[in-house]
Design a protein around this motif. Structure first.
Motif, PDB file in Angstrom:
ATOM      1  N   VAL A  89      37.639  -1.525  77.549  1.00 44.34           N
ATOM      2  CA  VAL A  89      37.050  -2.289  76.442  1.00 44.34           C
ATOM      3  C   VAL A  89      35.939  -3.174  76.987  1.00 44.34           C
ATOM      4  O   VAL A  89      36.125  -3.931  77.939  1.00 44.34           O
ATOM      5  CB  VAL A  89      38.126  -3.136  75.721  1.00 44.34           C
ATOM      6  CG1 VAL A  89      37.486  -4.076  74.713  1.00 44.34           C
ATOM      7  CG2 VAL A  89      39.140  -2.225  75.043  1.00 44.34           C
ATOM      8  N   ASP A  90      34.753  -3.061  76.353  1.00 36.99           N
ATOM      9  CA  ASP A  90      33.592  -3.830  76.794  1.00 36.99           C
ATOM     10  C   ASP A  90      32.675  -4.098  75.608  1.00 36.99           C
ATOM     11  O   ASP A  90      33.085  -3.951  74.454  1.00 36.99           O
ATOM     12  CB  ASP A  90      32.854  -3.094  77.921  1.00 36.99           C
ATOM     13  CG  ASP A  90      32.394  -1.700  77.514  1.00 36.99           C
ATOM     14  OD1 ASP A  90      32.305  -1.407  76.299  1.00 36.99           O
ATOM     15  OD2 ASP A  90      32.099  -0.892  78.410  1.00 36.99           O
ATOM     16  N   SER A  91      31.433  -4.420  75.874  1.00 36.92           N
ATOM     17  CA  SER A  91      30.479  -4.754  74.810  1.00 36.92           C
ATOM     18  C   SER A  91      30.092  -3.548  73.943  1.00 36.92           C
ATOM     19  O   SER A  91      29.483  -3.717  72.893  1.00 36.92           O
ATOM     20  CB  SER A  91      29.220  -5.393  75.404  1.00 36.92           C
ATOM     21  OG  SER A  91      28.577  -4.472  76.250  1.00 36.92           O
ATOM     22  N   ALA A  95      36.194  -3.383  67.957  1.00 33.22           N
ATOM     23  CA  ALA A  95      37.629  -3.663  67.907  1.00 33.22           C
ATOM     24  C   ALA A  95      38.028  -4.156  66.522  1.00 33.22           C
ATOM     25  O   ALA A  95      37.467  -5.121  66.012  1.00 33.22           O
ATOM     26  CB  ALA A  95      37.998  -4.702  68.960  1.00 33.22           C
ATOM     27  N   PHE A  96      38.988  -3.463  65.923  1.00 35.93           N
ATOM     28  CA  PHE A  96      39.592  -3.913  64.677  1.00 35.93           C
ATOM     29  C   PHE A  96      40.869  -4.653  65.048  1.00 35.93           C
ATOM     30  O   PHE A  96      41.765  -4.081  65.675  1.00 35.93           O
ATOM     31  CB  PHE A  96      39.923  -2.732  63.769  1.00 35.93           C
ATOM     32  CG  PHE A  96      38.715  -2.087  63.164  1.00 35.93           C
ATOM     33  CD1 PHE A  96      38.209  -2.529  61.947  1.00 35.93           C
ATOM     34  CD2 PHE A  96      38.082  -1.035  63.811  1.00 35.93           C
ATOM     35  CE1 PHE A  96      37.089  -1.933  61.387  1.00 35.93           C
ATOM     36  CE2 PHE A  96      36.971  -0.427  63.252  1.00 35.93           C
ATOM     37  CZ  PHE A  96      36.465  -0.882  62.036  1.00 35.93           C
ATOM     38  N   GLU A 116      36.361 -12.377  75.614  1.00 37.99           N
ATOM     39  CA  GLU A 116      35.923 -12.394  77.016  1.00 37.99           C
ATOM     40  C   GLU A 116      35.155 -11.129  77.377  1.00 37.99           C
ATOM     41  O   GLU A 116      34.193 -11.179  78.143  1.00 37.99           O
ATOM     42  CB  GLU A 116      37.139 -12.523  77.943  1.00 37.99           C
ATOM     43  CG  GLU A 116      37.856 -13.853  77.837  1.00 37.99           C
ATOM     44  CD  GLU A 116      39.190 -13.850  78.570  1.00 37.99           C
ATOM     45  OE1 GLU A 116      39.515 -12.854  79.269  1.00 37.99           O
ATOM     46  OE2 GLU A 116      39.918 -14.854  78.432  1.00 37.99           O
ATOM     47  N   ARG A 117      35.568  -9.990  76.815  1.00 40.02           N
ATOM     48  CA  ARG A 117      34.936  -8.703  77.114  1.00 40.02           C
ATOM     49  C   ARG A 117      33.709  -8.434  76.255  1.00 40.02           C
ATOM     50  O   ARG A 117      33.077  -7.393  76.379  1.00 40.02           O
ATOM     51  CB  ARG A 117      35.942  -7.572  76.931  1.00 40.02           C
ATOM     52  CG  ARG A 117      37.225  -7.747  77.719  1.00 40.02           C
ATOM     53  CD  ARG A 117      37.286  -6.873  78.927  1.00 40.02           C
ATOM     54  NE  ARG A 117      38.589  -6.947  79.531  1.00 40.02           N
ATOM     55  CZ  ARG A 117      39.580  -6.087  79.350  1.00 40.02           C
ATOM     56  NH1 ARG A 117      39.375  -5.018  78.618  1.00 40.02           N
ATOM     57  NH2 ARG A 117      40.740  -6.272  79.920  1.00 40.02           N
ATOM     58  N   LYS A 118      33.398  -9.346  75.331  1.00 34.69           N
ATOM     59  CA  LYS A 118      32.216  -9.250  74.463  1.00 34.69           C
ATOM     60  C   LYS A 118      32.237  -8.042  73.522  1.00 34.69           C
ATOM     61  O   LYS A 118      31.192  -7.481  73.172  1.00 34.69           O
ATOM     62  CB  LYS A 118      30.943  -9.268  75.287  1.00 34.69           C
ATOM     63  CG  LYS A 118      30.870 -10.444  76.259  1.00 34.69           C
ATOM     64  CD  LYS A 118      29.561 -11.125  76.195  1.00 34.69           C
ATOM     65  CE  LYS A 118      29.406 -12.228  77.232  1.00 34.69           C
ATOM     66  NZ  LYS A 118      30.353 -13.291  77.161  1.00 34.69           N
ATOM     67  N   ALA A 119      33.439  -7.634  73.109  1.00 31.61           N
ATOM     68  CA  ALA A 119      33.570  -6.543  72.144  1.00 31.61           C
ATOM     69  C   ALA A 119      33.116  -7.031  70.777  1.00 31.61           C
ATOM     70  O   ALA A 119      33.168  -8.225  70.473  1.00 31.61           O
ATOM     71  CB  ALA A 119      35.030  -6.076  72.087  1.00 31.61           C
ATOM     72  N   SER A 120      32.650  -6.111  69.954  1.00 30.33           N
ATOM     73  CA  SER A 120      32.359  -6.416  68.555  1.00 30.33           C
ATOM     74  C   SER A 120      33.698  -6.402  67.818  1.00 30.33           C
ATOM     75  O   SER A 120      34.446  -5.433  67.916  1.00 30.33           O
ATOM     76  CB  SER A 120      31.434  -5.368  67.956  1.00 30.33           C
ATOM     77  OG  SER A 120      30.197  -5.371  68.633  1.00 30.33           O
ATOM     78  N   VAL A 121      33.999  -7.465  67.086  1.00 29.29           N
ATOM     79  CA  VAL A 121      35.330  -7.621  66.497  1.00 29.29           C
ATOM     80  C   VAL A 121      35.249  -7.725  64.977  1.00 29.29           C
ATOM     81  O   VAL A 121      34.403  -8.437  64.436  1.00 29.29           O
ATOM     82  CB  VAL A 121      36.026  -8.884  67.068  1.00 29.29           C
ATOM     83  CG1 VAL A 121      37.353  -9.136  66.381  1.00 29.29           C
ATOM     84  CG2 VAL A 121      36.210  -8.775  68.577  1.00 29.29           C
TER      85      VAL A 121
END
Length: 156
Positions: A89-91, A95-96, A116-121
């Motif tokens: 998991v990263d940018s 992520a739902f 922290e991982r800068k995922a789109s949430v």
């Protein structure tokens, strides 16, 4: 031969939690949720996802996550039901984050890792701390309609 399952009046008398009514209303709940999601689109600030994580525990949240996965057939979709977020998991990850109550400890812990991982949430919840976190971090949040039944039975 009729069984106890055919006796809806008897089931209604014994059903103190309202599950029979919830089951009867499920088709309408699914229509309402489908209409709500029809008007939802990814924010333009989100990068095109290369992979998708569905963060949800079991019960209603897990069912919602399974439904979401049917919309993304060209992108790898994986589900996590614990606070442990996979290393990949990263940018580039969408992520739902699904918690009917908005208070599920594992989900809230996983949410912080996603930050922290800068995922789109994108959050899906009825309320709780998850709504407040999504507002604080300016993540879209789909408010699930309140259903006065146990969270594990909320699927529509």
């Amino acid at each position: 031969m009729q069984t106890v399952l055919d006796q809806l009046d008897y089931i209604s008398q014994m059903d103190h939690s309202g599950m029979l009514k919830a089951i009867e209303q499920l088709p309408q709940h699914l229509v309402e949720m489908s209409e709500q999601m029809t008007h939802f689109s990814l924010p333009s600030s989100f990068p095109l996802p290369q992979k998708i994580l569905l963060l949800a525990t079991g019960g209603g949240s897990g069912f919602i996550a399974a439904l979401i996965s049917t919309y993304f057939q060209q992108i790898p979709v994986l589900t996590s039901s614990s606070a442990h977020i996979p290393e990949w998991v990263d940018s580039q990850t969408l992520a739902f984050v699904v918690s009917v109550s908005g208070q599920t400890e594992e989900i809230l812990e996983g949410y912080h890792t996603l930050l922290e991982r800068k995922a789109s949430v994108i959050c899906l919840t009825q309320g709780g701390l998850l709504v407040k976190l999504s507002q604080t971090h300016q993540h879209p949040c789909v408010l699930l309609p309140y259903r006065p039944i146990q969270a594990r039975s909320v699927i529509g």
